[in-house]
Design a protein around this motif. Structure first.
Motif, mmCIF file in Angstrom:
data_model
loop_
_atom_site.group_PDB
_atom_site.id
_atom_site.type_symbol
_atom_site.label_atom_id
_atom_site.label_comp_id
_atom_site.label_asym_id
_atom_site.label_seq_id
_atom_site.Cartn_x
_atom_site.Cartn_y
_atom_site.Cartn_z
ATOM 1 N N SER A 1 0.693 -10.822 0.060
ATOM 2 C CA SER A 1 -0.356 -9.838 -0.157
ATOM 3 C C SER A 1 0.022 -8.798 -1.204
ATOM 4 N N THR B 1 8.833 -5.508 -0.216
ATOM 5 C CA THR B 1 7.707 -5.029 0.588
ATOM 6 C C THR B 1 7.047 -6.183 1.328
ATOM 7 N N GLY B 2 6.920 -7.338 0.653
ATOM 8 C CA GLY B 2 6.341 -8.509 1.299
ATOM 9 C C GLY B 2 7.170 -8.955 2.486
ATOM 10 N N THR C 1 7.229 -7.090 9.993
ATOM 11 C CA THR C 1 6.310 -6.247 10.769
ATOM 12 C C THR C 1 5.325 -7.106 11.552
ATOM 13 N N THR C 2 4.776 -8.126 10.890
ATOM 14 C CA THR C 2 3.823 -9.015 11.559
ATOM 15 C C THR C 2 4.458 -9.709 12.753
ATOM 16 N N LYS D 1 6.591 -6.702 5.406
ATOM 17 C CA LYS D 1 5.323 -6.988 6.093
ATOM 18 C C LYS D 1 5.436 -8.220 6.978
ATOM 19 N N ARG E 1 -4.912 -7.333 7.184
ATOM 20 C CA ARG E 1 -4.520 -6.357 8.215
ATOM 21 C C ARG E 1 -3.435 -6.992 9.086
ATOM 22 N N HIS E 2 -2.216 -6.959 8.605
ATOM 23 C CA HIS E 2 -1.147 -7.729 9.234
ATOM 24 C C HIS E 2 -0.787 -7.209 10.627
ATOM 25 N N ALA F 1 1.018 -12.201 4.862
ATOM 26 C CA ALA F 1 1.726 -10.932 4.759
ATOM 27 C C ALA F 1 2.711 -10.941 3.589
ATOM 28 N N CYS G 1 2.185 -14.949 8.536
ATOM 29 C CA CYS G 1 3.328 -14.445 7.767
ATOM 30 C C CYS G 1 3.190 -14.795 6.295
#
Length: 448
Positions: free
Chosen positions: A226, A234-235, A241-242, A238, A194-195, A223, A220
């Protein structure tokens, strides 16, 4: 098949009963100490209470706040403004329930660590299954078993609930209880993928004690991996985003703090105290003695050196070496921060110690467990003894007490290095087999 399912159900029922029993015993012990005649003695111990987590200082700061006096105008109060607001509300409305709130928070921390261990053990098993083809043929005995999935989380919960360091920290009503709760929440969010929540809880933990900021690196890493290597874009998204959620959450909390305290002057009282170490009262850390004894013109140099140890020095090297084991990196960074932070307490040390059972599969490769255990036990007993000789009997001096705290810190460093090297040795054994030979003779990996 049905017999196997029944055995598993019975096993889970037993584990659940044990977990509830552990929580009940630990909760009763904590609540009894909080309401006993020993509470004031425990709260007055320098190993447990520091200028940053002392409940006495919290109540004094809240009193000044209620009287309309700025608690950050002096050098007594070092809690965050949000903490000040929350504690003010608790003291006004829930003063009779404070003991229960502290106990419940500590039990919740243990449960979060239990859930963290469950996620992490599943991750380890999945990693081993995925990489099984690259392992040597004779490593079946050291691979994780199904019982590790059940037992390790329970051992983690027990290691926190029954840990004397955590017990004393809760009994003294130190705010480290809430710091550990935020840190445990961040670790659970991190390992469960759940980043966004990881960034939020990490921001709260950083806001409280600054040093958890280094955990943004393993967060990170989780994230980024994952989604697997096939979805690199996409990684990366994330990861951004984190980091973005972490920075935005931290900025929001700081702005709210400025609103509560009517300005930004709280930064010097909260984080300035952590970074510049103005209060040199003895504790279980390394700062107080060095900065008491050194010449003043060397202070800035040693402040930078000591804070680098706690905040940045080990992040780069460990991140490169443990890029495939981000949670072990998180454990190492939390443990190192507990050793090198400016005002450590026993409550800070309790959390990384509680995480150790997650690496029970590495214990066979650790060589210094007995030495570390003896060091921790002896120094935990000698600390209060030497303190009494120094302060009350006056038959000892500061050198004696610092010697004990230095050995205490050394034991923790030995434990961290031993755990990291055990991970490396197990990795080597998985790839190259259990039997190693050089020139026809049995070889052994040693730490140089």
């Amino acid at each position: 098949m049905f017999l196997s399912i029944k055995i598993r159900i019975k096993s889970f029922a037993i584990m659940g009963t044990l977990l509830l029993t552990l929580h009940a015993v630990a909760g009763i012990a904590r609540y009894w100490l909080i309401n006993s005649e020993y509470q004031q003695t425990i709260a007055g111990r320098v190993e447990v209470s520091t200028p940053l987590n002392s409940w006495k200082r919290v109540t004094e700061g809240v009193y000044l706040y209620q009287e309309g006096i700025d608690p950050y105008s002096g050098d007594m109060f070092h809690e965050t403004p949000v903490g000040l607001y929350v504690f003010d509300w608790l003291i006004r409305n829930c003063s009779q329930w404070l003991g229960i709130i502290f106990v419940a928070s500590d039990l919740l921390t243990a449960h979060l660590l239990y859930m963290t261990a469950k996620y992490f053990m599943v991750e380890l098993v999945e990693t081993e299954n995925r990489e099984r083809n690259s392992y040597a043929k004779d490593v079946g005995n050291i691979l994780l078993k199904e019982k590790d999935l059940r037992e390790a989380p329970l051992h983690v919960a027990a290691a926190y609930l029954l840990n004397p360091y955590a017990l004393l920290s809760c009994a003294a009503l130190t705010t480290t209880v809430f710091s550990n709760l935020c840190l445990a929440s961040a670790l659970l969010a991190m390992v469960s993928g759940r980043h966004i929540l990881s960034g939020v809880f990490l921001a709260v933990a950083t806001y409280q004690s600054l040093y958890p900021a280094v955990l943004i690196v393993p967060s990170c890493m989780y994230a980024a991996r994952s989604f697997g290597p096939s979805k690199t874009i996409t990684g990366k998204f994330k990861v951004f985003t984190t980091v973005g959620v972490f920075l935005i959450s931290l900025a929001f909390i700081l702005c709210a703090s400025a609103k509560i305290s009517s300005g930004w002057h709280f930064l010097n009282s909260v984080y300035g105290c952590i970074l510049t170490v103005p209060d040199l009262r003895p504790n279980v850390g390394l700062f107080w003695y060095f900065f008491t004894e050194m010449f003043e013109h060397f202070r800035s140099l040693f402040l930078a050196a000591f804070q680098l140890n706690a905040l940045a020095l080990y992040v780069g090297p460990l991140s490169m070496r443990l890029r495939s084991a981000p949670f072990l990196l998180a454990e190492a960074l939390v443990a190192l921060a507990a050793v090198f932070r400016s005002y450590p307490s026993l409550g800070d040390i309790a959390l990384p110690l509680a995480l150790l059972p997650m690496w029970r599969h590495l214990f066979a490769y650790m060589q210094q467990g007995f030495i570390v255990g003896c060091f921790l036990l002896i120094t935990s007993v000698l600390g209060p003894t030497v303190w009494h000789l120094w302060i009350y009997s006056r038959s000892a001096n500061a050198n004696f007490y610092f010697g004990v705290t230095l050995f205490f810190a050394t034991a923790q460093i030995f434990l961290i290095t031993d755990l990291l090297f055990a991970h490396i040795k197990r990795e080597f054994s998985l790839r190259n087999g259990l039997k190693q030979e050089i020139d026809g003779k049995a070889a052994k990996l040693v730490l140089e």
